[in-house]
Design a protein around this motif. Sequence first.
Motif, PDB file in Angstrom:
ATOM      1  N   LEU A   1      -6.943 -27.859   9.110  1.00  0.00           N
ATOM      2  CA  LEU A   1      -6.853 -27.029   7.912  1.00  0.00           C
ATOM      3  C   LEU A   1      -6.899 -25.552   8.286  1.00  0.00           C
ATOM      4  N   TRP A   2      -5.968 -24.791   7.754  1.00  0.00           N
ATOM      5  CA  TRP A   2      -5.917 -23.341   7.921  1.00  0.00           C
ATOM      6  C   TRP A   2      -5.890 -22.711   6.540  1.00  0.00           C
ATOM      7  N   LEU A   3      -6.485 -21.532   6.421  1.00  0.00           N
ATOM      8  CA  LEU A   3      -6.507 -20.808   5.146  1.00  0.00           C
ATOM      9  C   LEU A   3      -5.946 -19.406   5.337  1.00  0.00           C
ATOM     10  N   PHE A   4      -5.288 -18.910   4.275  1.00  0.00           N
ATOM     11  CA  PHE A   4      -4.904 -17.501   4.278  1.00  0.00           C
ATOM     12  C   PHE A   4      -5.134 -16.910   2.904  1.00  0.00           C
ATOM     13  N   SER A   5      -5.318 -15.615   2.904  1.00  0.00           N
ATOM     14  CA  SER A   5      -5.482 -14.855   1.668  1.00  0.00           C
ATOM     15  C   SER A   5      -4.433 -13.757   1.663  1.00  0.00           C
ATOM     16  N   SER A   6      -4.046 -13.338   0.470  1.00  0.00           N
ATOM     17  CA  SER A   6      -3.171 -12.174   0.370  1.00  0.00           C
ATOM     18  C   SER A   6      -3.724 -11.282  -0.723  1.00  0.00           C
ATOM     19  N   GLY A   7      -3.742  -9.999  -0.457  1.00  0.00           N
ATOM     20  CA  GLY A   7      -4.284  -9.195  -1.510  1.00  0.00           C
ATOM     21  C   GLY A   7      -4.463  -7.721  -1.326  1.00  0.00           C
ATOM     22  N   PRO A   8      -4.937  -7.232  -0.191  1.00  0.00           N
ATOM     23  CA  PRO A   8      -5.171  -5.798  -0.163  1.00  0.00           C
ATOM     24  C   PRO A   8      -3.894  -5.031  -0.509  1.00  0.00           C
ATOM     25  N   LEU A   9      -4.020  -4.107  -1.422  1.00  0.00           N
ATOM     26  CA  LEU A   9      -2.872  -3.292  -1.829  1.00  0.00           C
ATOM     27  C   LEU A   9      -2.890  -1.975  -1.071  1.00  0.00           C
ATOM     28  N   ASP A  10      -2.964  -2.127   0.244  1.00  0.00           N
ATOM     29  CA  ASP A  10      -2.891  -1.004   1.168  1.00  0.00           C
ATOM     30  C   ASP A  10      -2.570  -1.603   2.537  1.00  0.00           C
ATOM     31  N   ALA A  11      -2.519  -0.777   3.553  1.00  0.00           N
ATOM     32  CA  ALA A  11      -2.137  -1.239   4.890  1.00  0.00           C
ATOM     33  C   ALA A  11      -3.297  -1.824   5.688  1.00  0.00           C
ATOM     34  N   SER A  12      -4.467  -1.970   5.088  1.00  0.00           N
ATOM     35  CA  SER A  12      -5.654  -2.393   5.841  1.00  0.00           C
ATOM     36  C   SER A  12      -5.493  -3.743   6.540  1.00  0.00           C
ATOM     37  N   ALA A  13      -4.795  -4.682   5.932  1.00  0.00           N
ATOM     38  CA  ALA A  13      -4.641  -6.002   6.546  1.00  0.00           C
ATOM     39  C   ALA A  13      -3.809  -5.935   7.824  1.00  0.00           C
ATOM     40  N   SER A  14      -2.949  -4.944   7.943  1.00  0.00           N
ATOM     41  CA  SER A  14      -2.157  -4.764   9.161  1.00  0.00           C
ATOM     42  C   SER A  14      -2.906  -3.974  10.216  1.00  0.00           C
ATOM     43  N   GLN A  15      -3.966  -3.294   9.814  1.00  0.00           N
ATOM     44  CA  GLN A  15      -4.702  -2.422  10.727  1.00  0.00           C
ATOM     45  C   GLN A  15      -5.943  -3.056  11.328  1.00  0.00           C
ATOM     46  N   ARG A  16      -6.515  -4.043  10.637  1.00  0.00           N
ATOM     47  CA  ARG A  16      -7.746  -4.651  11.127  1.00  0.00           C
ATOM     48  C   ARG A  16      -7.915  -6.030  10.501  1.00  0.00           C
ATOM     49  N   GLU A  17      -8.796  -6.817  11.114  1.00  0.00           N
ATOM     50  CA  GLU A  17      -9.110  -8.131  10.555  1.00  0.00           C
ATOM     51  C   GLU A  17     -10.001  -7.931   9.339  1.00  0.00           C
ATOM     52  N   ILE A  18      -9.663  -8.583   8.250  1.00  0.00           N
ATOM     53  CA  ILE A  18     -10.448  -8.483   7.023  1.00  0.00           C
ATOM     54  C   ILE A  18     -11.244  -9.770   6.868  1.00  0.00           C
TER      55      ILE A  18
ATOM     56  N   PHE B   1      -3.603 -11.362   4.664  1.00  0.00           N
ATOM     57  CA  PHE B   1      -2.387 -10.566   4.718  1.00  0.00           C
ATOM     58  C   PHE B   1      -2.404  -9.565   3.576  1.00  0.00           C
ATOM     59  N   GLY B   2      -1.634  -8.503   3.725  1.00  0.00           N
ATOM     60  CA  GLY B   2      -1.495  -7.540   2.644  1.00  0.00           C
ATOM     61  C   GLY B   2      -0.857  -8.196   1.430  1.00  0.00           C
ATOM     62  N   GLY B   3      -1.122  -7.626   0.268  1.00  0.00           N
ATOM     63  CA  GLY B   3      -0.601  -8.183  -0.967  1.00  0.00           C
ATOM     64  C   GLY B   3       0.593  -7.417  -1.500  1.00  0.00           C
ATOM     65  N   CYS B   4       0.993  -7.806  -2.675  1.00  0.00           N
ATOM     66  CA  CYS B   4       2.135  -7.180  -3.326  1.00  0.00           C
ATOM     67  C   CYS B   4       1.890  -7.169  -4.822  1.00  0.00           C
ATOM     68  N   LEU B   5       2.030  -6.015  -5.421  1.00  0.00           N
ATOM     69  CA  LEU B   5       1.909  -5.885  -6.869  1.00  0.00           C
ATOM     70  C   LEU B   5       2.980  -4.904  -7.309  1.00  0.00           C
TER      71      LEU B   5
ATOM     72  N   PHE C   1       2.709  -4.666   0.369  1.00  0.00           N
ATOM     73  CA  PHE C   1       2.027  -4.452   1.638  1.00  0.00           C
ATOM     74  C   PHE C   1       2.055  -5.700   2.516  1.00  0.00           C
ATOM     75  N   ARG C   2       2.920  -6.653   2.169  1.00  0.00           N
ATOM     76  CA  ARG C   2       3.044  -7.869   2.975  1.00  0.00           C
ATOM     77  C   ARG C   2       3.754  -7.528   4.285  1.00  0.00           C
ATOM     78  N   ASP C   3       3.250  -8.065   5.371  1.00  0.00           N
ATOM     79  CA  ASP C   3       3.828  -7.860   6.702  1.00  0.00           C
ATOM     80  C   ASP C   3       4.348  -9.222   7.156  1.00  0.00           C
ATOM     81  N   PHE C   4       5.634  -9.462   6.920  1.00  0.00           N
ATOM     82  CA  PHE C   4       6.177 -10.787   7.217  1.00  0.00           C
ATOM     83  C   PHE C   4       6.269 -11.065   8.713  1.00  0.00           C
ATOM     84  N   THR C   5       6.294 -10.040   9.537  1.00  0.00           N
ATOM     85  CA  THR C   5       6.226 -10.274  10.982  1.00  0.00           C
ATOM     86  C   THR C   5       4.865 -10.867  11.333  1.00  0.00           C
ATOM     87  N   ALA C   6       3.796 -10.325  10.753  1.00  0.00           N
ATOM     88  CA  ALA C   6       2.449 -10.868  10.981  1.00  0.00           C
ATOM     89  C   ALA C   6       2.339 -12.286  10.427  1.00  0.00           C
TER      90      ALA C   6
END
Length: 172
Positions: A83-100, A121-125, A146-151
């Motif tokens: 089982l793996w989990l992911f979240s999406s949500g920060p509406l800024d670049a923080s998810a690409s800059q550091r582990e949340i 992962f970063g979110g989108c609104l 703010f989604r980073d599809f490469t990540a």
Amino acid sequence: MPDSVLVAYGTKNGSTARIAEAVAAVLRKEGLAVETRPARSVAAVAGAYDAVVVGGALYAGRWHKDARRFVRRHRGELAGRPLWLFSSGPLDASASQREIPPVRDVQRAMDRLDVREHITFGGCLEEGAKGFVARMILRSGKGGDFRDFTAVETWAAHVGTEIAGGRSPSGG
């Protein structure tokens, strides 16, 4: 026969669904049989899937209710498979800059189940989003994609490698 993987997700405006579809596409390239479904529409996990990925959008520091309910409702079935989990949500670049770190709902699931990994992962609104709070955020100018599809694809390839590495020599 390839391993069967479920990618289930909870989303309000479709952004997390798009991430789930990107994860599923990478897993298919890895030779896995993948089904992508809204978490609330999954009736059973046992007997149908060898591994599960669950994603949920983050709203006000909480994991989407459909993702929370899915993990709670299928806890017994999830306990016996990767089982793996992911979240999406920060509406800024923080998810690409550091582990949340995972939010409380996700951490609770991780404590109760043998979760292999969680990532945020970063979110989108964007304009047209449903909900009062979403409209307020957009009016304040804090929306965006703010989604980073490469990540996302890199992480999904890692998950696919782990699933394939767990296969028995006979391939099943």
